[in-house]
Structure formats: C-alpha cells, structure tokens
Design an enzyme around this catalytic site. Sequence first.
Site, short mmCIF file in Angstrom:
data_model
loop_
_atom_site.label_atom_id
_atom_site.label_comp_id
_atom_site.label_asym_id
_atom_site.label_seq_id
_atom_site.Cartn_x
_atom_site.Cartn_y
_atom_site.Cartn_z
N CYS B 91 10.43 -0.38 7.16
CA CYS B 91 9.26 -0.30 5.74
C CYS B 91 9.99 0.43 4.66
O CYS B 91 9.41 0.35 3.58
CB CYS B 91 8.23 0.66 6.53
SG CYS B 91 7.53 0.18 7.50
N HIS B 382 0.09 -3.21 3.35
CA HIS B 382 1.52 -2.56 3.72
C HIS B 382 2.22 -3.87 4.14
O HIS B 382 2.31 -3.92 5.49
CB HIS B 382 1.50 -1.39 4.73
CG HIS B 382 2.70 -1.18 5.01
ND1 HIS B 382 3.90 -0.97 4.12
CD2 HIS B 382 3.26 -0.70 6.18
CE1 HIS B 382 4.99 -0.56 4.88
NE2 HIS B 382 4.35 -0.48 6.14
N CYS B 412 7.58 6.59 5.29
CA CYS B 412 8.22 6.51 6.51
C CYS B 412 8.67 5.21 7.34
O CYS B 412 8.30 4.08 6.83
CB CYS B 412 7.26 7.17 7.30
SG CYS B 412 5.95 6.20 7.37
#
Lengths: 437, 425
Positions: B91, B382, B412
Amino acid sequence: MKDGYMKFVHSGAGRVIAKTLGLPIPAKLRRKGAPSTLGPVLIGGGELTGLLQSQVAELGYQLGSTPKQKVHALVFDATSIKTPGELANLYRFFRQNIRRMDRCGRALVISRPPEDCDSPEQHIAMRALRGFIRSLGKEMRAGGTSQLIELSAGAEQNLPSTLSFCLSPVSAYVSAQTIRVNAVELAETADPKAPLAGQTVLVTGAARGIGRAIAETVASYGAMVIGVDVPPMQGELDKVCRDIGGRALPLDICADDAAALICEAARANGGLDCIVHNAGITRDKSLAAMSDVQWDLTMAVNLQAPLTINAALLEAGLINDGGRIVGVASISGIAGNKGQTNYAASKAGVIGMVERYSSVLSAQSISVNAVAPGFIETEMTAKIPFGIRQAGRRMSSLQQGGLPVDVAQTVAWLANPQSIGVTGNVVRVCGQNLLGA
Amino acid sequence: MTELRRVAIVGSMRTPFCRSNTAYKALSNQEMLTTAIQALVNQHNLHGVKLDEVNAGAVVTHAADWNLARETVLGTTLSPNTPATTIQQACGTSLQGALMAAAKIASGEIDCAIAAGTDTTSDASIVFSKKFSRRLIAVNAAKTFGQRLKAFRGFSLKELAPVPPSNGEPRTGLSMGDHCELMAKEWQISREDQDALAAASHQKAAAAYEEGFFDDLMTPMAGVERDNNMRPDSTPEALAKLRPAYDRKSGKGTLTAGNSTPLTDGAAAVLLASEEWAAARGLPVLAYLRMGRTSALDFVAGEGLLMAPTVAVAELLQRTGLGLQDFDYYEIHEAFAAQVLCTLKAWEDDTFCREKLGLDGALGAIDRSKLNVKGSSLAVGHPFAATGARVVGVLAKLLNEKGSGRGLVSVCTAGGMGVAAIIEK
Ligand SMILES: NC(=O)c1ccc[n+]([C@@H]2O[C@H](COP(=O)([O-])OP(=O)(O)OC[C@H]3O[C@@H](n4cnc5c(N)ncnc54)[C@H](O)[C@@H]3O)[C@@H](O)[C@H]2O)c1
C-alpha cells in the site's frame, strides 16, 4: 422512411442469410446521443502532434491507451511532410494502428492546402493525401469514416470545431471529405454545449425533411431559428418552430416579395448570423421530355431564390459580420444524374455560389459553404422507385442511406461561429457514395 | 555534494475509485494507470514532453504486467523517451515512488517525475495449483506425444481448482483484517470510536465533493465521476448495525465492513519537479515534498502488523526536529478505522513511545480537527498502490489553498511496514 433491408440484416436470421449470400451488411452507425463512451484517440505525425493532442484532450476525448484497447480514432499530422517519399510516415502510422480501430472509428489526416505549398514536392505530397483518404474511406470497417483537413498555416486556432465534428458521432454519414480550414480571427469561444447560443439562423424549407432536422439541430445548440416554408405547409412549419422556440415565416421563396419579407424578419432580429438555403425540389424528366415548367421551377427554387435572397440580405447589411451562408447542393450536382438535368444544373449552380461568394465575402469574414447530401431517407427519396432506392442506399462505402439529422449536424458545424475558418467548402454527406467521387 | 533542491509537487490526478467488481470490472491495471497519468499530462500540457522518470506500480498484478510502468508510458502522449520503473511496496507503492523520485530531484539527478499507482482486484490473475502448473510446463517442453501424455499421468480434476488471490499475510496466515482486529483488542479501541471515525470520513469526503475540492484532482473513467464507495448519509448509528467481519464468533469483534476499507479499483498519479523545471514550463508549485521515511517492524514476532507508521513518523520527526503537533494537516491513511485509532493512541502512550519508539516520552495527542479533513480511504476507497499518490495530491492542494503550512502523511502497508512523509508550503 424505413430501410427494411437494414433491419433485416440486423435480425438474427437475416444476418445468417446475408452472410451466406455474401450480401452487404451495413453497420449501425453511431450517432449523437448513443450512450457508449468512445475509446481513446491515437495521434501521431509531425510538429502539430502536441497541439492536436491538447486540442483533442480539450474536446474531452481520451488520449492514453493500452495496446489491447480499441481506439476510436487515428489522427495523423501530415503538415510536416515535405516530399512524396515522406508519405511513408503516414502509411506506417495507419498500417501499424488501423486494426485497432473500434466500430464507427475515425481516420483523420491534417495536411496543408496543396496550392499553399512553396515547394512542388510538398504540393504533390499534400495532393496525394486526397487519394489516400478516399481509399481509406472505402476500407474502413463497421461504420468508420475518414477525412482530410487541409489546414492553412496559422489556422491552428480555427481547427477545434472541425476536429470536433470529424471525431464526433455527429459526422456519422460524412466520409472521405477534404475540408479546408483557413486562418480567421475567432469570436470568443462559446459554451461548447451551446455553440450557437445567441445566434439567429434562418432555415428555408424547414417544415419537413432535412430542413426540419436542420432547424431542430441548430436550435438544440442554442440558436434562435427563423423557419421558412411555403404557405400550404404552414401547419407543419408552425409546429416545428413552436417546438424549438423559433419563429415561423411562411412564404414561397420564389415569390416576388420573398426577399423583402426575409429582410424584414432579419432586421427585426438584429440581422442574421446564418442562413441555410435548404428548400429544394426535384422535377425529374429526361431532357427530351422535360417541360418548361419543370426546368423553370427547379432552377427558381433551388438556385435563383437563394441568389436573390443573398443579394438582398447582403445589400441591406443584414448578414452580420462573421456570418455564415450554407447552401444545400446534392451529389447529383457533382456527378449528374439521368432525368435530372434541371436539378443537377441547379445544384451545381449552388456549388458555383459557394466558389464565387466565399472569396468575395471573405473580407467581411462571412463564410459560404454547402453540404451535398447523397441518399438521405426523406419523403423526397421515398418517391424514387423501389429498385433504384435500394441501389441508392447500398451504393456507398457505408452501404446505407443517411438520415436528415446527418445533414443537419453537418450544417450545424458549418453554422457554428467557431467554424468561420471553414469557407468555400462543399462537404458531401453521402457515406462516400460512389457517384461523382 | 551540491546543495539539495526543494521538490515541488506540481499536481495530481486520480480516477474515481470504485468498489471491486463494480464499474471498473472490465478494466485492467494498465488501462486505469494510463487514464490517471494521461489526465495529469493533459492537465499540465505535457504532450510530447520527456519526463526524467515515471515510478509506478500495482500490488495485485498479472505476470504479463512485468513492465507495467513503461508500457503505460508508451500508451500516453508523454514522449516515448520517458523511462519508467515498475515498483511495488504494497500500500506504500506510489508514496514510495514519490519519495524515490523526490530524492533524485533534490540531489539534482533528475528534474521531473511522475509517481503513480493503480490497483484492481476485479482483474486479479487466477493462479493454478502448483501441481497443475508443473504439468503445463512439462507439456510445453514435451517433444513427443508420449511425453505429452506422461505429463498428465495421475491427473486429478482437483488440480484445476484455481487458487484464489488472497490478501493474507504469508507468514502468519492471518488476513489484514484479522491482524487489525488483534491490534484493536490490544489497544482497546471501541467499536463506537471506529464507527464514528468511519462516518466522519464519509461525511468529510462528501462535503469535499460538494465544495468542488476534487474537481481538479480527478478525471472521469468509464462514465464514473465519483467514488462509488462513498455514502454521504453514513452515520455511526447505521454503521453500528453491521456485524463483525473478521472476528465473527467471540462476540468481541469490532471490525466491520463499515469501518474497514473495501477492495477497490482505481489509479492515481502525482507530478513532482524541481522549482526551475516547473517555472520553465509555467507550472504551479502546490507544495514541497520535504522528507520521507519508511520503517518496518517485526509483526511475525507479535508486533501489530499495521503499527509501523508510528515508527516511521517518530523517526521522521527526530530527523527533522519537529514535534507531532507542528502540523496543520494529518493525512493518516485509513486502512481500517482501528488502524488510525491505534496509531493515535500509541503516540499518546508513554510506555509505547519509550519502549517501541525509543523516545523520551509520548509524542502526544494531535488536534483531531486537522485529521483527514477531506475524508480518507474509508470513504473514497483504497486501491492499494494508488492511495499514496492520492494522499500526496490532496495534501498538496490543501496546503496550496491555505497558502502556507505543513502536513504529515502516513500509510501502513502489508508486511508490517509504514511510509511517512512531510509536505510543506
Ligand atoms: N433527400 C435527399 O436524399 C437529398 C439529396 C440531395 C439533396 N437534397 C436536398 O436537400 C434539401 C431538402 O430536401 P428534403 O429531402 O428534405 O426535401 P423535402 O421535399 O422533404 O423538403 C423540402 C422542403 O422545402 C420546402 N419548399 C419547397 N419549395 C419551397 C419554396 N419555393 N419556398 C419555400 N419552401 C419550399 C418544401 O415545402 C419542403 O418542406 C433540398 O434542397 C434537396 O434538394 C436532398
């Protein structure tokens, strides 16, 4: 007018039969309002590539693409080509990408007007492109079209409205055309959704057929329409004008007071920004059998009335500076047609009007152009005998007749103030009909 | 060594984000990445321009996308002489891509770059079982019919069952949600607090849309103009009705589909440059990317999987001499509401800050009104690799609108990593 054959080949069984017999399967053309999103546009070629990319992006087209994606259009900037040998760059661009073309795709080449070129090599290379684009039009599949835009040096700012027309579904039935774009100072860019807002447009023969479609289309882009048609058609004319918030002006354009009445209406609306000479008739007869009335009437409506009305309006200063005059010619006026010596003469005369007046009026920045419809499905063509009608439809690269709206959208492009750089053009709306091409 | 240059954030663009298997289900990563980068190119008139670097990637990819970044560049109107590197850090991908480019811009090695990311879980590759894959390779290599036949000896239909893609941690076998559920329990994060944070994210994002904040940050794709995960009418009460999504049995689970990010498709890109390059092209400087930091922790040995941003931020603060309160905006990526809340609580925790971050005491609390002011991943979604570029774009625009100030970014990632950055104007 319904095209029954078209319906048939798009039915399950019809498609199988047509395929087995090797009959043509005309594509369903994508027209304005179709819901699908268009694929990306691929642009290559010379020095104008970057400019074309920003103009095309500005028009809302997608530019980036992946190799797997079908593309909506291939656009090649040929203005940097200096010699016939360099045409190979154009060949390579289309050769590499043509198979990626989506249905109803667009092939577009931007060149320089041959006669503007200093060197003979470039003149010849630019001229060669006209042949390229015509052949490509015949090879385009599934409703695709090709056009050549001959852009005068310094006319880059005049390009977007024509670029937009050629790329968009509004040019569905226009193919293999060479369009010249000159450098002319532009008025402020209008709202792209309403490019004709605040413009007064007079349309003759507006009660039905192509004229009605023109009135409705220019009104949909924001124009105030004055619709003209003969008094016996007043019922229809009133309805058309009411629906689009326009003004009906019932009169016979051949009548003695026609020009005066039109001038009066123009004056009452602050002059005309555009006039579309659409009213037209056919009186078909072989020359040997033709009557004086058939000759006279056809010439009067199709050619003499537009000339008289133009003269009166111009004389009175009632075509505003930056105004547009749009004639409606016909491919018969280009190719000639059996039984239409009168009609073809009148329509070729309309082309003459474009040639002559476009240069005369360029000082006032008034553009003069014509559309030349091919086989359009209207009550006029419904009169043609069945066999000839079927042949008329199929005798074009797109293998079908056009719709009134196809002519109307083309007129709307020429009527757009942003298209003022387009003048002296006769644009065929014929699906690349074989006649006269 | 030459003096370091400031790194300008010139602009950013993203596609609307859509929940997996909805509006973008027919699109590939390359198509989405192309759309985002092309929109950035259009916005800044970079047609035919040679950029020094494009760093882009995706987390969930096909083997065929091994050269994704370069192939994407070739499909845009950027100069084909623009090199590109396909990168991946879960990510953190596009934020890391931005930091990598920024370091080179600062040092004078390059002048301009795009960092971008894309992800789709609608187009995930179907992996065959190991056994079946080996057979396919053997068949390919076979020269005779006999050899070919041999390759399939002992074949069982079971081998054909595709191995579904999973976002589970390979070393613990737990999904990210399972890990975050453990964190929520350890830090005693209540369900109510999580739901409140999630509802606030939706409301703030919806308000940002209403005021037109995203208008010049987004390009429509496939007919979509807004993130389709966003629910402007989201309330904590409505979210409270959802059942736990990970710990379904104990009755103590607090993570739900409402306070966790959904699988999302989309792409985002950000343009970075030296001030000189931007000025020469007449482009704006929205803000400056000052410094970044990436950290990792040993989650296999029991640390919270998604707690690494606490470390990255602490280290970043130490290197810059700033305090946690010296910021006007905080963009803390909301993988899960609980992740954000754990992070904030950890910074306020004296013991954690001493023992895990090696500090003298707690970093302290932040002003919550400065947190994710335009909503974050819980609302907009996301797409893993795209999130970093989205956040940098939002923060740069916020600082530009404010005129001056400082913002903190943290993201994160899987594998127990965290990426943080400071953006200033
Ligand atoms: N339909 C085609 O395939 C085709 C092909 C080439 C060119 N054209 C041209 O397009 C134009 C429109 O054709 P259409 O198919 O819509 O025809 P149409 O007959 O359906 O409509 C023509 C309209 O013009 C009006 N009109 C005729 N004489 C008039 C006059 N003296 N004063 C005022 N109005 C008059 C008519 O009443 C009618 O409403 C004509 O100029 C025609 O020559 C048509």
